[in-house]
Design a protein around this motif. Structure first.
Motif, PDB file in Angstrom:
ATOM      1  N   UNK A 102      30.511  46.727  43.038  1.00  0.00           N
ATOM      2  CA  UNK A 102      31.589  45.820  42.639  1.00  0.00           C
ATOM      3  C   UNK A 102      31.773  44.739  43.683  1.00  0.00           C
ATOM      4  N   UNK A 103      32.108  43.513  43.222  1.00  0.00           N
ATOM      5  CA  UNK A 103      32.409  42.430  44.161  1.00  0.00           C
ATOM      6  C   UNK A 103      33.707  41.776  43.703  1.00  0.00           C
ATOM      7  N   UNK A 104      34.644  41.651  44.643  1.00  0.00           N
ATOM      8  CA  UNK A 104      35.981  41.144  44.312  1.00  0.00           C
ATOM      9  C   UNK A 104      36.330  40.060  45.320  1.00  0.00           C
ATOM     10  N   UNK A 105      36.504  38.855  44.786  1.00  0.00           N
ATOM     11  CA  UNK A 105      36.703  37.703  45.682  1.00  0.00           C
ATOM     12  C   UNK A 105      38.023  37.026  45.353  1.00  0.00           C
ATOM     13  N   UNK A 106      38.796  36.712  46.388  1.00  0.00           N
ATOM     14  CA  UNK A 106      39.910  35.785  46.214  1.00  0.00           C
ATOM     15  C   UNK A 106      39.725  34.739  47.299  1.00  0.00           C
ATOM     16  N   UNK A 107      39.617  33.495  46.880  1.00  0.00           N
ATOM     17  CA  UNK A 107      39.368  32.454  47.868  1.00  0.00           C
ATOM     18  C   UNK A 107      38.850  31.200  47.223  1.00  0.00           C
ATOM     19  N   UNK A 108      38.494  30.197  48.078  1.00  0.00           N
ATOM     20  CA  UNK A 108      38.031  28.914  47.546  1.00  0.00           C
ATOM     21  C   UNK A 108      36.744  29.078  46.735  1.00  0.00           C
ATOM     22  N   UNK A 109      36.696  28.453  45.585  1.00  0.00           N
ATOM     23  CA  UNK A 109      35.495  28.446  44.723  1.00  0.00           C
ATOM     24  C   UNK A 109      34.965  29.844  44.397  1.00  0.00           C
ATOM     25  N   UNK A 110      35.875  30.811  44.310  1.00  0.00           N
ATOM     26  CA  UNK A 110      35.468  32.181  43.960  1.00  0.00           C
ATOM     27  C   UNK A 110      34.809  32.204  42.580  1.00  0.00           C
ATOM     28  N   UNK A 111      35.299  31.325  41.669  1.00  0.00           N
ATOM     29  CA  UNK A 111      34.757  31.289  40.301  1.00  0.00           C
ATOM     30  C   UNK A 111      33.261  30.986  40.313  1.00  0.00           C
ATOM     31  N   UNK A 112      32.837  30.126  41.236  1.00  0.00           N
ATOM     32  CA  UNK A 112      31.410  29.797  41.320  1.00  0.00           C
ATOM     33  C   UNK A 112      30.664  30.815  42.173  1.00  0.00           C
ATOM     34  N   UNK A 113      31.341  31.303  43.213  1.00  0.00           N
ATOM     35  CA  UNK A 113      30.684  32.270  44.110  1.00  0.00           C
ATOM     36  C   UNK A 113      30.296  33.568  43.413  1.00  0.00           C
ATOM     37  N   UNK A 114      31.079  33.953  42.397  1.00  0.00           N
ATOM     38  CA  UNK A 114      30.842  35.266  41.772  1.00  0.00           C
ATOM     39  C   UNK A 114      29.460  35.326  41.098  1.00  0.00           C
ATOM     40  N   UNK A 158      57.824  37.782  35.282  1.00  0.00           N
ATOM     41  CA  UNK A 158      58.309  39.146  35.040  1.00  0.00           C
ATOM     42  C   UNK A 158      57.126  39.962  34.554  1.00  0.00           C
ATOM     43  N   UNK A 159      56.753  40.975  35.302  1.00  0.00           N
ATOM     44  CA  UNK A 159      55.566  41.777  34.961  1.00  0.00           C
ATOM     45  C   UNK A 159      55.982  43.241  34.814  1.00  0.00           C
ATOM     46  N   UNK A 160      55.508  43.837  33.763  1.00  0.00           N
ATOM     47  CA  UNK A 160      55.844  45.220  33.426  1.00  0.00           C
ATOM     48  C   UNK A 160      55.263  46.213  34.442  1.00  0.00           C
ATOM     49  N   UNK A 161      54.014  45.944  34.880  1.00  0.00           N
ATOM     50  CA  UNK A 161      53.351  46.836  35.829  1.00  0.00           C
ATOM     51  C   UNK A 161      53.844  46.539  37.256  1.00  0.00           C
ATOM     52  N   UNK A 162      53.381  47.366  38.207  1.00  0.00           N
ATOM     53  CA  UNK A 162      53.812  47.152  39.589  1.00  0.00           C
ATOM     54  C   UNK A 162      52.908  46.193  40.359  1.00  0.00           C
ATOM     55  N   UNK A 163      52.075  45.450  39.649  1.00  0.00           N
ATOM     56  CA  UNK A 163      51.162  44.511  40.305  1.00  0.00           C
ATOM     57  C   UNK A 163      50.870  43.372  39.341  1.00  0.00           C
ATOM     58  N   UNK A 164      50.529  42.205  39.900  1.00  0.00           N
ATOM     59  CA  UNK A 164      50.037  41.138  39.031  1.00  0.00           C
ATOM     60  C   UNK A 164      48.530  41.347  38.833  1.00  0.00           C
ATOM     61  N   UNK A 165      47.960  40.658  37.845  1.00  0.00           N
ATOM     62  CA  UNK A 165      46.560  40.892  37.406  1.00  0.00           C
ATOM     63  C   UNK A 165      46.179  42.372  37.594  1.00  0.00           C
ATOM     64  N   UNK A 166      46.971  43.273  36.936  1.00  0.00           N
ATOM     65  CA  UNK A 166      46.852  44.704  37.243  1.00  0.00           C
ATOM     66  C   UNK A 166      45.537  45.349  36.844  1.00  0.00           C
ATOM     67  N   UNK A 167      44.746  44.692  35.958  1.00  0.00           N
ATOM     68  CA  UNK A 167      43.489  45.343  35.572  1.00  0.00           C
ATOM     69  C   UNK A 167      42.362  45.025  36.567  1.00  0.00           C
ATOM     70  N   UNK A 168      42.595  44.083  37.473  1.00  0.00           N
ATOM     71  CA  UNK A 168      41.558  43.758  38.469  1.00  0.00           C
ATOM     72  C   UNK A 168      41.740  44.652  39.693  1.00  0.00           C
ATOM     73  N   UNK A 169      40.783  44.630  40.627  1.00  0.00           N
ATOM     74  CA  UNK A 169      40.907  45.403  41.859  1.00  0.00           C
ATOM     75  C   UNK A 169      42.265  45.071  42.499  1.00  0.00           C
TER      76      UNK A 169
END
Ligand code: FAD
Ligand code: NAD
Length: 467
Positions: free
Chosen positions: A410-422, A203-214
């Motif tokens: 800005x760089x915004x990644x969703x995908x495999x090993x994004x944590x290391x790619x950033x 249940x999220x108050x905003x209209x998006x999840x992780x709303x502070x990210x891109x």
């Protein structure tokens, strides 16, 4: 009374790193921690245990859902929650023991007990038996961290209505976990239990999840998680949560006034964290806090009281372990007369779901709001050979670059090993690289990082090769 050059209060990633750097720079240093183990939230009930459970649950999920496709046949796969929690505890213990070793190695005095300022130059440290020890110091670094926040009228009973701390210790897999807050904790810990077979309602108050990210990241993540046992109620405000012996009942209201009743076996409240300064004696030392309870600091991370500094979750800014660490080093080096610098714009943010989400720099929404002229380069992982080989084709890399100068903003990644790619994006942006700079650098094949190069090529006059 023993006197020190520097007294560090709190042994989380902010405090223990500050203590090590102070000791390296030749200061007589003491670190005070109220719990018996060092490492703070991050090592004991945060980053490390959550990642341990995320890894275990990912192995289970892959064994059930992906091994067959890889041609691996396994029978009778079962999730053994007790063993997962036991392994997690071992990882935590090894990591915390490592901090004790580092304290010894650097000849840092460790005091166990709750620290309270007596005045701006002295602390009382009271241990579990009630014994009090007074110490003095020339400089103090407050690194007391944060605690989970709650919502008005909701009582966290720690049995059925829980925070992340209890969610890392569940003895059984919930049938239905209700999560309040579609931020980092809700999605990471929700993922652990969804992968193990629980139904998870966020249940999220905003209209998006992780709303502070891109915003593109939350949209894609929602799509993927929805296929894995998550249900999302966005734009919903929780009104009440009640618990009984084995059940929770949550009432939420949508933005158009519709009420929804949800029944589950646990409710995880993950609506943010608040600075922790309880019984620290800030008033005795004369240290000011802001309206949100955060210790106020200047550009040197010094409080309004000379010689008292504060770092990490207890001050403004992102509540992240690596931000706290940078600040610990920053204060220590300043005390030694050096000129350290932190680029707050380039502190990466990561969500350890699968696919992982990682981000640095400006979001597209921020660039629009500031009227900056920018161009976008996108590369989907489904066009990456490496991603196809590992069956990780969800997600994309999005690069935002200045329209005129081509500098990466800005760089915004969703995908495999994004944590290391950033990390590559952070380095590029620290050196103010243009998208074309990255596009012209050779990346090993086949790797996920080629997708960053391709997104930079796409941002550079649409030159991507593989789309
Ligand atoms: P803390 O780690 O909170 O440490 C403060 C310490 O001070 C505590 O040990 C406390 O006991 C002690 N203390 C407080 N008051 C006193 C006192 N008066 N006397 C003595 N000792 C005192 N961040 C990431 O970057 N990556 C992640 O993957 C990540 N995952 C997380 C997962 C979860 C479930 C949670 C809850 C948090 C996560 N975080 C993550 C956030 C991260 O844990 C915090 O940002 C980080 O721990 C802050 O470090 P700190 O040193 O400021 O404070
Ligand atoms: P968060 O700020 O990430 O997310 C909280 C979410 O709750 C937000 O999306 C917010 O809109 C929502 N919310 C607030 N009030 C609400 C309400 N009344 N009803 C429904 N939704 C509501 O906070 P968190 O997930 O609790 O995490 C706390 C901190 O811990 C974060 O600052 C984060 O940086 C840190 N953390 C980091 C990591 C990581 O780096 N991977 C992992 C876990 C935690």
């Amino acid at each position: 009374m023993e006197n020190f050059d520097v007294a560090v209060i709190g042994s989380g990633p902010g405090g223990y790193v500050a203590a090590i750097r102070c000791a390296q720079l030749g200061f007589k240093t003491v670190i005070i921690e109220k719990y018996n183990t060092l490492g703070g939230t991050c090592l004991n009930v945060g980053c490390i245990p959550s990642k341990a459970l995320l890894d275990s649950s990912e192995h289970y999920f892959n064994a059930v859902n992906k091994f067959g496709e890889h041609g691996i046949k396994v029978k009778d796969i079962k999730a053994d929650m007790e063993q997962m929690i036991k392994r997690k505890a071992q990882v935590v213990k090894q990591t915390c023991d490592g901090i004790s070793f580092l304290m010894k190695k650097n000849k840092i005095t460790v005091m166990t007990g709750h620290a309270t300022f007596v005045d701006a130059k002295q602390l009382d440290v009271v241990d579990a038996s009630g014994k009090s020890n007074r110490i003095g110091a020339t400089n103090f670094i407050i690194a007391t961290g944060s605690k989970p926040s709650s919502l008005p009228g909701i009582e966290i009973d720690k049995k059925r209505i829980i925070t992340s701390t209890e969610a890392l210790e569940l003895k059984t897999i919930p049938n239905h976990l209700v999560v309040i807050g579609g931020g980092v904790i809700g999605l990471e810990l929700g993922s652990v239990y969804a992968r193990l077979g629980a139904k998870v309602t966020v249940i999220e108050y905003m209209n998006a999840i992780i709303p502070t990210m891109d915003r593109a990241l939350g949209k894609e993540l929602q799509k993927v998680l929805s296929k894995e046992g998550f249900t999302f109620l966005l734009g919903h405000k929780v009104q009440s949560v009640k618990s009984s012996a084995k059940q929770v009942e949550v009432v939420a209201e949508s933005s158009n006034g519709e009420k929804v009743n949800i029944t589950g076996d646990y409710c995880l409240v993950s609506v943010g964290r608040k600075p922790y300064t309880e019984n620290l004696g800030l008033d005795k030392a004369g240290v000011a806090v802001d309206e949100r309870g955060r210790i106020v600091t200047d550009e040197k991370l010094q409080t309004n009281v000379s010689g008292i500094y504060a770092i990490g979750d207890v001050i403004k800014g992102a509540m992240l372990a690596h931000k706290a660490e940078e600040e610990g080093v920053f204060v220590a080096e300043q005390l030694a007369g050096q000129q350290p610098h932190i680029n707050y714009r380039l502190i990466p943010g990561v969500v350890y779901t699968w696919p992982e989400v990682a981000s640095v720099g400006y979001t597209e929404e921020e660039l629009k709001e500031s009227g900056t002229k920018y161009k976008t380069g996108n590369f989907p992982f489904k066009a990456s050979g490496r991603a196809r080989a590992s069956m990780d084709t969800d997600g994309f890399v999005k690069v935002l670059a200045d329209s005129d100068t081509d500098e990466i903003l800005g760089v915004h990644i969703i995908g495999p090993r994004a944590a290391d790619m950033i990390a590559e994006a952070v380095v590029a942006m620290e050196y103010r690289a243009s998208a074309e700079d990255i596009a012209r650098i050779c990346h090993a094949h086949p790797t996920f990082t080629e997708s960053f190069k391709e997104a930079c090529l796409a941002a550079t006059a649409n030159r991507a090769i593989h789309i």
